[in-house]
Design a protein around this motif. Structure first.
Motif, short mmCIF file in Angstrom:
data_model
loop_
_atom_site.label_atom_id
_atom_site.label_comp_id
_atom_site.label_asym_id
_atom_site.label_seq_id
_atom_site.Cartn_x
_atom_site.Cartn_y
_atom_site.Cartn_z
N VAL A 1 0.86 -1.19 0.00
CA VAL A 1 0.00 0.00 0.00
C VAL A 1 0.89 1.24 0.00
CG1 VAL A 1 -1.74 1.31 1.26
CG2 VAL A 1 -1.85 -1.19 1.22
N VAL A 2 0.69 2.12 -0.96
CA VAL A 2 1.49 3.35 -1.04
C VAL A 2 0.73 4.57 -0.54
CG1 VAL A 2 2.99 2.53 -2.89
CG2 VAL A 2 0.84 3.66 -3.47
N ALA A 3 -0.59 4.49 -0.42
CA ALA A 3 -1.36 5.62 0.10
C ALA A 3 -2.70 5.11 0.59
CB ALA A 3 -1.57 6.68 -0.97
N ARG A 4 -3.13 5.61 1.73
CA ARG A 4 -4.40 5.18 2.30
C ARG A 4 -5.41 6.33 2.30
NH1 ARG A 4 -4.32 0.25 4.50
NH2 ARG A 4 -2.31 -0.68 5.08
N ASP A 5 -6.65 5.97 2.08
CA ASP A 5 -7.77 6.91 2.16
C ASP A 5 -7.58 8.16 1.30
OD1 ASP A 5 -9.05 5.23 3.98
OD2 ASP A 5 -8.07 6.17 5.69
N VAL A 6 -7.09 7.96 0.07
CA VAL A 6 -7.00 9.09 -0.84
C VAL A 6 -8.40 9.33 -1.42
CG1 VAL A 6 -4.59 8.66 -1.40
CG2 VAL A 6 -6.38 7.63 -2.81
N THR A 7 -8.69 10.58 -1.77
CA THR A 7 -10.02 10.95 -2.25
C THR A 7 -10.04 10.98 -3.77
OG1 THR A 7 -10.34 12.32 -0.29
CG2 THR A 7 -11.85 12.68 -2.13
N VAL A 8 -10.98 10.27 -4.35
CA VAL A 8 -11.16 10.30 -5.80
C VAL A 8 -11.90 11.60 -6.16
CG1 VAL A 8 -12.21 9.18 -7.80
CG2 VAL A 8 -11.24 7.79 -5.95
N LEU A 9 -11.32 12.39 -7.06
CA LEU A 9 -11.90 13.67 -7.43
C LEU A 9 -12.50 13.67 -8.83
CD1 LEU A 9 -9.14 16.05 -6.03
CD2 LEU A 9 -11.25 15.31 -4.93
N ALA A 10 -11.97 12.87 -9.72
CA ALA A 10 -12.51 12.81 -11.08
C ALA A 10 -12.20 11.46 -11.68
CB ALA A 10 -11.93 13.92 -11.96
#
Length: 210
Positions: A156-165
């Protein structure tokens, strides 16, 4: 005609009668004009307007805007959003826009999108499987997982990132090289560096936590 009056007096009475009638008409006209003038003075002036771009129909996130997707409308200047977009053809929507809604810069992919995500770094991420990208929706929070194609190991390289588009019309299935599909996300500055590094040599995928 009144009997017994000389013709001169009869004519004089007729003239006076006509003058009285005309004075009443003139007075009525002056009153009406004064009333109209007062109403115009009291009525608020027409509000200043500006031209804004509004959606011609409901547009989903990921739409690449064409000329017929938007129309110009006159909008009260004091109600128009300060960040209303002035040009949008060819830009990609970062969030859905309803019919008649004013298009703002934070609704399209670009530098202004960061204004809607204070404290986050906005970056595009290419997912090698375009069908996976089609499962995502703006607002989703996902983990990004990088897989080394040589060893098959994942992390895992990033957790709980927000999808914007998310894209629209992307072909389903895996596509190597420059294929796949781009997804715009919001992440911390440190996560953005990790994601960018992993994207150069590994395959990125997404996962959801329960």
């Amino acid at each position: 005609m009144l009997p017994g009056l000389p013709p001169t007096r009869r004519r004089l009475r007729a003239v006076r009668h006509q003058l009285r009638r005309r004075r009443r008409l003139i007075a009525a006209a002056l009153v009406a004009a004064a009333t109209v003038s007062a109403l115009r003075t009291l009525a608020p002036p027409a509000p200043d307007t500006v031209d804004v771009l509004v959606a011609a129909r409901d547009l989903p996130s990921g739409t690449r805007l064409a000329d017929d997707d938007l129309v110009r409308r006159a909008f009260p200047a004091d109600l128009a959003p300060p960040d209303a977009a002035t040009a949008a053809t060819g830009r990609v929507l970062a969030a859905p826009v309803g019919r008649g809604e004013v298009l703002t810069d934070v609704r399209v992919v670009g530098p202004a999108l960061a204004l809607a995500q204070p404290g986050e770094t906005i970056l595009p991420v290419r997912l090698p499987d375009a069908g996976m990208a089609m499962l995502l929706r703006p607002g989703d929070e996902v983990d990004l997982v990088a897989t080394d194609p040589g060893t098959g190991t994942s992390a895992v390289v990033a957790r709980d990132v927000t999808v914007l588009a998310t894209p629209t019309g992307a072909p389903e299935g895996p596509a190597g090289g420059s294929g796949g599909a781009l997804v715009v996300i919001g992440a911390s500055a440190a996560e953005a560096i990790e994601i960018s590094g992993a994207a150069l040599s590994q395959f990125l995928t997404v996962s959801w936590d329960r």
